[in-house]
Design a protein around this motif. Structure first.
Motif, PDB file in Angstrom:
ATOM      1  N   PRO A 137      67.052 -35.258 -87.719  1.00 59.44           N
ATOM      2  CA  PRO A 137      67.604 -34.219 -86.934  1.00 59.44           C
ATOM      3  C   PRO A 137      69.025 -33.977 -87.268  1.00 59.44           C
ATOM      4  N   ALA A 138      69.892 -34.582 -87.957  1.00 52.45           N
ATOM      5  CA  ALA A 138      71.070 -34.186 -88.272  1.00 52.45           C
ATOM      6  C   ALA A 138      71.378 -33.264 -89.420  1.00 52.45           C
ATOM      7  N   LEU A 139      70.057 -32.936 -90.029  1.00 58.44           N
ATOM      8  CA  LEU A 139      70.129 -32.198 -91.371  1.00 58.44           C
ATOM      9  C   LEU A 139      69.459 -30.928 -91.009  1.00 58.44           C
ATOM     10  N   VAL A 141      66.904 -27.862 -91.548  1.00 59.51           N
ATOM     11  CA  VAL A 141      65.586 -27.400 -92.219  1.00 59.51           C
ATOM     12  C   VAL A 141      65.356 -26.040 -92.610  1.00 59.51           C
ATOM     13  N   GLU A 142      64.692 -26.317 -93.806  1.00 56.23           N
ATOM     14  CA  GLU A 142      64.380 -25.216 -94.276  1.00 56.23           C
ATOM     15  C   GLU A 142      62.842 -24.864 -94.810  1.00 56.23           C
ATOM     16  N   VAL A 143      62.209 -23.940 -94.442  1.00 58.71           N
ATOM     17  CA  VAL A 143      60.759 -23.787 -94.620  1.00 58.71           C
ATOM     18  C   VAL A 143      60.698 -22.481 -95.628  1.00 58.71           C
ATOM     19  N   THR A 144      59.925 -22.622 -96.633  1.00 61.15           N
ATOM     20  CA  THR A 144      59.697 -21.585 -97.594  1.00 61.15           C
ATOM     21  C   THR A 144      58.358 -20.865 -96.966  1.00 61.15           C
ATOM     22  N   PRO A 145      58.268 -19.596 -97.516  1.00 67.15           N
ATOM     23  CA  PRO A 145      57.117 -18.749 -97.069  1.00 67.15           C
ATOM     24  C   PRO A 145      55.656 -19.404 -97.552  1.00 67.15           C
ATOM     25  N   ASP A 146      55.627 -20.233 -98.353  1.00 70.02           N
ATOM     26  CA  ASP A 146      54.556 -21.089 -98.448  1.00 70.02           C
ATOM     27  C   ASP A 146      54.207 -22.328 -97.562  1.00 70.02           C
ATOM     28  N   GLY A 147      55.188 -22.642 -96.904  1.00 70.31           N
ATOM     29  CA  GLY A 147      55.141 -23.697 -95.962  1.00 70.31           C
ATOM     30  C   GLY A 147      55.685 -24.880 -96.441  1.00 70.31           C
ATOM     31  N   GLY A 153      67.892 -30.329 -99.600  1.00 70.74           N
ATOM     32  CA  GLY A 153      67.303 -29.976-101.040  1.00 70.74           C
ATOM     33  C   GLY A 153      66.041 -30.752-101.589  1.00 70.74           C
ATOM     34  N   GLN A 154      65.416 -31.460-100.515  1.00 71.11           N
ATOM     35  CA  GLN A 154      64.425 -32.350-101.127  1.00 71.11           C
ATOM     36  C   GLN A 154      63.213 -31.887-100.205  1.00 71.11           C
ATOM     37  N   ASN A 155      61.996 -31.478-101.009  1.00 72.42           N
ATOM     38  CA  ASN A 155      60.888 -31.375-100.111  1.00 72.42           C
ATOM     39  C   ASN A 155      60.317 -32.663 -99.316  1.00 72.42           C
ATOM     40  N   VAL A 156      60.017 -32.423 -97.995  1.00 69.50           N
ATOM     41  CA  VAL A 156      59.942 -33.557 -97.126  1.00 69.50           C
ATOM     42  C   VAL A 156      58.358 -33.474 -96.558  1.00 69.50           C
ATOM     43  N   ALA A 157      57.801 -32.390 -96.457  1.00 72.65           N
ATOM     44  CA  ALA A 157      56.407 -31.895 -96.218  1.00 72.65           C
ATOM     45  C   ALA A 157      55.922 -30.592 -96.390  1.00 72.65           C
ATOM     46  N   GLN A 158      54.826 -30.493 -96.157  1.00 74.18           N
ATOM     47  CA  GLN A 158      54.057 -29.130 -96.369  1.00 74.18           C
ATOM     48  C   GLN A 158      53.357 -28.844 -95.308  1.00 74.18           C
TER      49      GLN A 158
END
Length: 244
Positions: A137-139, A141-147, A153-158
């Motif tokens: 919750p403290a960081l 969230v960024e979501v790319t167009p492909d989900g 800076g790290q991918n955590v899920a799709q």
């Protein structure tokens, strides 16, 4: 029952069903990702239908043959909320509910106290792997167009996006869909837009105009039934008068 009253009663019943459907659509004008219900009118011939003495055709009555879901995309509204996601194109978000996996176009999400990405009613959003999407919750969230879901800076899920033929989906309440038995999933071609939500595809003005039109049709059919009843009453009185 005479032919006038029978036809009027059948038409009134069809209009009542239309009114219920329109009322539900109007109630969900502000529901994100809601898909409007539409009706398909047809006619049917009853087993005791009378034949036209001139043409020999059986009398047919109006009926709503089926309802269908309008899967057209609603407008995408900016919210600037990083946990709001809209799908531009085909596809549905997969959600784990107490009744199993359900699908929705409403991408208004939040983070649970346990750190899972959930819907506004508390159901977990499913990742491509089939599990929950755990976030800090403290960081931001960024979501790319492909989900792809990224934090720090790290991918955590799709995000799992899935699509079905519109005819293979059934509404199950709370803005969720479930596929019919035997329906085969398809690859979703939509892209994810962060900070946006898809609005309902119900046109408020159009629905209000249709609502007024159907109410007027109902009133006309009601008058027709009253005329039929009046003709029947007069016919009975004339028969009684002749018999006397």
């Amino acid at each position: 029952m005479d032919a006038i009253s029978t036809s009027a009663a059948s038409g009134m019943r069809a209009r009542m069903e239309s009114l219920e459907m329109l009322a539900n659509n109007l109630a969900n004008v502000e529901t994100g990702g809601y898909k409007a219900d539409r009706e398909f009118y047809s006619i049917y011939t009853g087993e005791d239908a009378t034949l036209d003495p001139q043409t020999g055709d059986a009398s047919a009555l109006p009926v709503i043959e089926s309802q269908w879901i309008d899967q057209s995309q609603g407008n995408l509204r900016n919210t600037s909320n990083p946990l709001d996601f809209a799908i531009d194109g085909t596809g549905f978000f997969a959600v784990q509910t107490p009744n199993g996996i359900r699908y929705t176009r409403n991408g208004s999400f939040r983070i649970s106290p346990a750190g899972a990405l959930i819907t506004q009613d508390g159901n977990q959003v499913i990742a491509q792997t089939g599990g929950a999407i755990q976030l800090q919750p403290a960081l931001p969230v960024e979501v790319t167009p492909d989900g792809a879901v990224n934090q720090g800076g790290q991918n955590v899920a799709q995000l799992q996006l899935i699509s079905y033929d519109p005819a293979d989906l059934n509404k199950v309440g709370q803005n969720y869909f479930t596929p019919l038995d035997g329906a085969q999933p398809q690859a979703a071609t939509g892209t994810i837009l962060q900070g946006k939500v898809e609005q309902s595809n119900v046109g408020a003005a159009e629905s209000a105009v249709r609502l007024v039109a159907i109410m007027r049709q109902f009133e006309m059919l009601q008058k027709a039934m009253n005329i039929g009843n009046e003709l029947n009453r007069r016919a009975v009185e004339e028969v009684a008068r002749v018999a006397a």
